[in-house]
Design an enzyme around this catalytic site. Sequence first.
Site, PDB file in Angstrom:
ATOM      1  CG  ASP A 193      -2.285   0.545   0.977  1.00 26.10           C
ATOM      2  OD1 ASP A 193      -2.396   1.428   0.119  1.00 26.10           O
ATOM      3  OD2 ASP A 193      -3.236   0.137   1.666  1.00 26.10           O
ATOM      4  CG  ASP A 225      -9.323   2.197  -0.980  1.00 23.54           C
ATOM      5  OD1 ASP A 225      -8.306   2.110  -1.689  1.00 23.54           O
ATOM      6  OD2 ASP A 225      -9.304   2.090   0.261  1.00 23.54           O
TER       7      ASP A 225
HETATM    8  C1  GLA Z   1      -5.920   1.321   1.470  1.00 20.23           C
HETATM    9  C2  GLA Z   1      -5.985   0.365   0.295  1.00 20.23           C
HETATM   10  C3  GLA Z   1      -7.152  -0.602   0.519  1.00 20.23           C
HETATM   11  C4  GLA Z   1      -6.954  -1.355   1.826  1.00 20.23           C
HETATM   12  C5  GLA Z   1      -6.778  -0.387   2.977  1.00 20.23           C
HETATM   13  C6  GLA Z   1      -6.360  -1.078   4.257  1.00 20.23           C
HETATM   14  O1  GLA Z   1      -7.026   2.150   1.543  1.00 20.23           O
HETATM   15  O2  GLA Z   1      -6.148   1.071  -0.907  1.00 20.23           O
HETATM   16  O3  GLA Z   1      -7.259  -1.498  -0.563  1.00 20.23           O
HETATM   17  O4  GLA Z   1      -5.825  -2.192   1.700  1.00 20.23           O
HETATM   18  O5  GLA Z   1      -5.799   0.596   2.694  1.00 20.23           O
HETATM   19  O6  GLA Z   1      -6.198  -0.190   5.311  1.00 20.23           O
END
Ligand code: GLA
Length: 666
Positions: free
Chosen positions: A164, A219
């Site tokens: 990430d 996301d």
């Molecule tokens: C970010 C990523 C998500 C998930 C969250 C976990 O937002 O883009 O896909 O992995 O972190 O905290």
Amino acid sequence: MSVRLRLAAIGVAVATAAAGLALVSAPAAVALDNGLARTPQMGFNNWNATHCSGDFNEAMVKGIADLFVSSGLKDAGYQYVNLDDCWALPSRDASGNLVPDPVRFPDGIKAVADYVHAKGLKFGLYSSAGTKTCNSAGFPGGLGHEKQDAALWASRGVDYLKYDNCNNQGVDAVQRYTAMRDALAATGRPILYSLCEWGQNQPWNWATDVGNSWRTTGDISDKFSSMLANFKKNVVLAQYAGPGHWNDPDMLEVGNGGMTDTEYRSHFSLWSIMAAPLLIGSDIRKATPATMSILTNRDIIAVDQDPLGIQGTELSNANGLHVIAKPLANGDRAVALFNENTTPATISTTAAAVGLPKAFGYQLDDLWSHRTTETAGKISATVPAHGTAMFRVHSGGDWWSNPPAVHTSADLPVPYPGAPALVQPGTTTTVTTVTSNDGVLPGLFGDVKLTGPAGWTVKATTTTFYPVLPPGHDVSTKWSVTTPAGTPPGSYPLHVSTTYAPGRSTVDYDMTVSVATPLAVGTTGLGDDPWLSADNGYGPVERNTSNGESKAGDGHPIKLGGVTYAKGLGTNAPSTITYYLGGRCSTISSTVGLDDEKTGAGSVTFEIWADGKKVADSGLIKRGDPAQTLTADATGASLLRLIVTDGGDGNTNDHADWANAQITCA
Ligand code: GLA
């Protein structure tokens, strides 16, 4: 040499080699040399289903691995069982190693990995290219710990890393992600490397030999609008994807409950035609049969996993009607016809347009209905609201042994294109069904049937029987459909079924008609009145408050230029709210502007439409501009639309209010 320079140098070397060997086809882009993800990775990740809730634990992960085997998901190609954020404790141990959360994973990570491996599956973990992961609890990230963390993961049997982007301390992305690539490589264990950098630094330009996939978007959430936005960002990046290096528009939401099965079929179709990683994001221990049948549709999966490894490209997207085509290894083309709108639409392309050679006839495999037909070249379907038709098309062969591609659609008169199909209780409406034959061969003994809900009267007023359905032609039938008096407001199905020979073929089409709730007599607030539909750019449209943010009911009192309004509508551009007037209403008025709750720049326009005619337009309203009062006349109109458009600078700050919006009806 920096990575950027090194990549540039490789590019030059490749270009030179290609120029010198004009007869050799262009070499593929240089992929990460770990040999993994030659087709897009498939598996499971818990994030979309659980986030960091208590449901995320060893029992869940083992249960998913069991189901992969018992439910046929493994046989369908799903391989990786991956853990997302919150698997570790907030602090490293005395030696600086990550420690699994003992409540979630009492037996440690190796035990879970072993369990997954024993099922013939692979195991994945999550970290961030920053000092901490994304969760607010702050779990340790990998920045500066790349070698130690990679070595630990390899020793625990990790086969996949999602890496990430949170808490990255402003360190250059190429540097951060390359450091982990090199650390993973140094372990000697093949570990699929999935970059989760959200597309912030255009990873498609530099990550081809850094990761096996890279996120191209923020996301996803379990909403059609979110899926659609991620699709649109990802579909334009087709040229950058290939074996070993894929665009990733984020994990699947199929089965999480926030979309209809039609929308989930679109989600799965679009991800597959874009050769996206297919990571199941719902708790399949609780999956419905519909969810399982979507996730295990092998015809669709085969499009995603096609060994040629080319991401589908969008051929057209006019008015929200998308045609996407993907070349396949055996010369076939996959074609998706996707309707992003809220009313059904016929979407068409041709075999020539999707790149197939000229031929007398083509075989058309419908990958959702699993019917096979022949076409003279037209690839066409009437696609429901938010739906996708998906085909595999090939030329030559014994196309002629299949029935011709016949399809039927149904319509009733609407005041403007894309308007909802409405009926009134106690009245009769004319519905027209149109049956088209796209085949080379005629259809024979065509018989069209229209049926309505129990108690409705449906009568054909023209012929329903066609001895011949001529190729390249449409035939139509008119029907009177009577909606019983007293039918309550709601949506009602009309079903069209057409049978024809050869092969006793049947094609079905479902149409939805609605009975609307009439507006009250007198002057009423549109913030209180029943609407037919309300689409919004972010979160739901709010009644009598501002838009707030993502959830229903999270707005604040409507405030424009310091003035608070008790009534109105809170939207976020782009937004369309549709009301049924039934020809009984006249004046509409509202004070419009950008809500004070946001301070960043933003711009919108407000429009009022009476049927197909624009009856008021605010012009561009920017942050800081005074509120405006719009008045309009909708006399005689059947439908009213309140539309807010994004002023062209993105919609992040576009909290747009219809303050004190009122309408007068008789
Ligand atoms: C970010 C990523 C998500 C998930 C969250 C976990 O937002 O883009 O896909 O992995 O972190 O905290």
